[in-house]
Design a protein around this motif. Sequence first.
Motif, mmCIF file in Angstrom:
data_model
loop_
_atom_site.group_PDB
_atom_site.id
_atom_site.type_symbol
_atom_site.label_atom_id
_atom_site.label_comp_id
_atom_site.label_asym_id
_atom_site.label_seq_id
_atom_site.Cartn_x
_atom_site.Cartn_y
_atom_site.Cartn_z
ATOM 1 N N ASN A 28 0.830 -1.201 0.000
ATOM 2 C CA ASN A 28 0.000 0.000 0.000
ATOM 3 C C ASN A 28 0.866 1.254 0.000
ATOM 4 O OD1 ASN A 28 -2.437 -1.367 -0.027
ATOM 5 N ND2 ASN A 28 -2.603 -1.419 2.187
ATOM 6 N N HIS A 29 1.911 1.263 0.789
ATOM 7 C CA HIS A 29 2.820 2.409 0.818
ATOM 8 C C HIS A 29 3.554 2.537 -0.514
ATOM 9 C CE1 HIS A 29 2.446 3.921 4.901
ATOM 10 N NE2 HIS A 29 2.280 2.657 5.277
ATOM 11 N N PHE A 30 3.916 1.414 -1.119
ATOM 12 C CA PHE A 30 4.592 1.441 -2.408
ATOM 13 C C PHE A 30 3.696 2.075 -3.468
ATOM 14 C CE2 PHE A 30 5.677 -0.413 -6.513
ATOM 15 C CZ PHE A 30 7.012 -0.075 -6.604
ATOM 16 N N LYS A 31 2.421 1.691 -3.472
ATOM 17 C CA LYS A 31 1.471 2.253 -4.442
ATOM 18 C C LYS A 31 1.306 3.755 -4.263
ATOM 19 C CE LYS A 31 -1.086 -2.033 -4.941
ATOM 20 N NZ LYS A 31 -2.312 -2.759 -4.564
ATOM 21 N N ASN A 32 1.493 4.228 -3.038
ATOM 22 C CA ASN A 32 1.397 5.666 -2.753
ATOM 23 C C ASN A 32 2.742 6.371 -2.894
ATOM 24 O OD1 ASN A 32 -1.379 5.731 -2.165
ATOM 25 N ND2 ASN A 32 -0.995 4.928 -0.120
ATOM 26 N N LYS A 33 3.707 5.665 -3.472
ATOM 27 C CA LYS A 33 5.051 6.194 -3.726
ATOM 28 C C LYS A 33 5.793 6.592 -2.454
ATOM 29 C CE LYS A 33 3.950 7.420 -8.345
ATOM 30 N NZ LYS A 33 3.658 8.333 -9.359
ATOM 31 N N GLU A 34 5.494 5.886 -1.374
ATOM 32 C CA GLU A 34 6.206 6.065 -0.106
ATOM 33 C C GLU A 34 7.221 4.926 -0.004
ATOM 34 O OE1 GLU A 34 2.880 5.904 2.544
ATOM 35 O OE2 GLU A 34 2.466 8.037 2.320
ATOM 36 N N TYR A 35 8.274 5.038 -0.803
ATOM 37 C CA TYR A 35 9.215 3.934 -0.970
ATOM 38 C C TYR A 35 10.025 3.653 0.294
ATOM 39 C CZ TYR A 35 7.937 4.938 -5.766
ATOM 40 O OH TYR A 35 7.226 5.173 -6.909
ATOM 41 N N LYS A 36 10.405 4.687 1.004
ATOM 42 C CA LYS A 36 11.195 4.480 2.218
ATOM 43 C C LYS A 36 10.391 3.699 3.255
ATOM 44 C CE LYS A 36 14.054 6.794 5.606
ATOM 45 N NZ LYS A 36 14.576 8.043 6.122
ATOM 46 N N LYS A 37 9.138 4.081 3.452
ATOM 47 C CA LYS A 37 8.275 3.382 4.412
ATOM 48 C C LYS A 37 8.045 1.940 3.955
ATOM 49 C CE LYS A 37 5.754 3.138 8.067
ATOM 50 N NZ LYS A 37 6.342 3.217 9.395
ATOM 51 N N SER A 38 7.903 1.760 2.652
ATOM 52 C CA SER A 38 7.726 0.420 2.108
ATOM 53 C C SER A 38 8.927 -0.463 2.435
ATOM 54 C CB SER A 38 7.526 0.508 0.590
ATOM 55 O OG SER A 38 7.314 -0.759 0.043
ATOM 56 N N LEU A 39 10.120 0.093 2.290
ATOM 57 C CA LEU A 39 11.332 -0.673 2.618
ATOM 58 C C LEU A 39 11.402 -1.004 4.100
ATOM 59 C CD1 LEU A 39 14.100 1.057 0.465
ATOM 60 C CD2 LEU A 39 12.993 -1.145 0.077
ATOM 61 N N GLU A 40 11.021 -0.062 4.946
ATOM 62 C CA GLU A 40 11.029 -0.310 6.393
ATOM 63 C C GLU A 40 10.102 -1.474 6.743
ATOM 64 O OE1 GLU A 40 9.953 3.329 8.361
ATOM 65 O OE2 GLU A 40 11.666 4.406 7.543
ATOM 66 N N LEU A 41 8.922 -1.468 6.147
ATOM 67 C CA LEU A 41 7.952 -2.523 6.439
ATOM 68 C C LEU A 41 8.399 -3.870 5.884
ATOM 69 C CD1 LEU A 41 4.748 -0.441 5.770
ATOM 70 C CD2 LEU A 41 5.483 -1.332 7.986
ATOM 71 N N LEU A 42 9.028 -3.866 4.719
ATOM 72 C CA LEU A 42 9.540 -5.119 4.167
ATOM 73 C C LEU A 42 10.650 -5.687 5.039
ATOM 74 C CD1 LEU A 42 9.581 -4.397 0.334
ATOM 75 C CD2 LEU A 42 8.111 -6.003 1.559
ATOM 76 N N SER A 43 11.463 -4.801 5.593
ATOM 77 C CA SER A 43 12.523 -5.250 6.491
ATOM 78 C C SER A 43 11.928 -5.923 7.730
ATOM 79 C CB SER A 43 13.394 -4.065 6.902
ATOM 80 O OG SER A 43 14.373 -4.459 7.817
ATOM 81 N N GLN A 44 10.889 -5.314 8.271
ATOM 82 C CA GLN A 44 10.214 -5.893 9.439
ATOM 83 C C GLN A 44 9.560 -7.231 9.075
ATOM 84 O OE1 GLN A 44 7.498 -3.065 11.183
ATOM 85 N NE2 GLN A 44 9.020 -1.424 11.101
ATOM 86 N N ALA A 45 8.956 -7.288 7.878
ATOM 87 C CA ALA A 45 8.311 -8.523 7.428
ATOM 88 C C ALA A 45 9.346 -9.641 7.291
ATOM 89 C CB ALA A 45 7.603 -8.291 6.095
ATOM 90 N N HIS A 46 10.504 -9.303 6.759
ATOM 91 C CA HIS A 46 11.577 -10.294 6.617
ATOM 92 C C HIS A 46 11.940 -10.875 7.982
ATOM 93 C CE1 HIS A 46 15.783 -11.653 6.192
ATOM 94 N NE2 HIS A 46 15.346 -12.105 5.027
ATOM 95 N N THR A 47 12.067 -10.017 8.973
ATOM 96 C CA THR A 47 12.385 -10.461 10.329
ATOM 97 C C THR A 47 11.295 -11.379 10.870
ATOM 98 O OG1 THR A 47 13.606 -8.418 10.745
ATOM 99 C CG2 THR A 47 12.892 -9.677 12.670
ATOM 100 N N MET A 48 10.043 -11.028 10.639
ATOM 101 C CA MET A 48 8.927 -11.854 11.130
ATOM 102 C C MET A 48 8.941 -13.232 10.469
ATOM 103 S SD MET A 48 7.201 -10.410 13.445
ATOM 104 C CE MET A 48 7.923 -8.970 14.179
ATOM 105 N N PHE A 49 9.176 -13.265 9.162
ATOM 106 C CA PHE A 49 9.228 -14.557 8.469
ATOM 107 C C PHE A 49 10.405 -15.396 8.952
ATOM 108 C CE2 PHE A 49 6.744 -12.485 4.865
ATOM 109 C CZ PHE A 49 5.575 -13.151 5.174
ATOM 110 N N GLU A 50 11.530 -14.756 9.204
ATOM 111 C CA GLU A 50 12.692 -15.475 9.732
ATOM 112 C C GLU A 50 12.366 -16.081 11.095
ATOM 113 O OE1 GLU A 50 16.056 -15.978 8.703
ATOM 114 O OE2 GLU A 50 15.326 -15.443 6.715
ATOM 115 N N LYS A 51 11.743 -15.295 11.955
ATOM 116 C CA LYS A 51 11.373 -15.795 13.286
ATOM 117 C C LYS A 51 10.366 -16.931 13.193
ATOM 118 C CE LYS A 51 12.113 -11.599 16.002
ATOM 119 N NZ LYS A 51 11.449 -10.566 16.833
ATOM 120 N N GLY A 52 9.469 -16.836 12.197
ATOM 121 C CA GLY A 52 8.437 -17.855 12.023
ATOM 122 C C GLY A 52 8.909 -19.079 11.259
#
Length: 78
Positions: A28-52
Motif C-alpha cells: 500500500n505504501h509502495f502504491k502511494n510512492k512512499e518507498y522508504k516506508k515500504s522498505l522499512e515494512l519489508l525489512s520488518q516482514a523479513h524479520t517476522m518470516f525469519e522468526k516464524g
Amino acid sequence: MSRKIDTSSQFIEFFVKKGHYLVELSENHFKNKEYKKSLELLSQAHTMFEKGGAKAEAEKVKARFNDIKKNFFSSTKT
C-alpha cells in the motif's frame, strides 16, 4: 500446579501472519510512492518470516526489498 503450556506453534503462526500483514501494508505504501516506508515494512516482514521459520517467504521479501532499493534508491541510475 504450574503446568507447562507449549505456545511455540502459536508464536510461529503469529510471526508468519504478522509478516504477511507487513508485506500487504508495504505494498500500500509502495502504491502511494512512499518507498522508504515500504522498505522499512519489508525489512520488518523479513524479520517476522525469519522468526516464524518461513524461509521461502523471507527470501521473496528480501528480493522485493532489493528490487525497490535498486530501482528507487540507486545513487547511479542508468
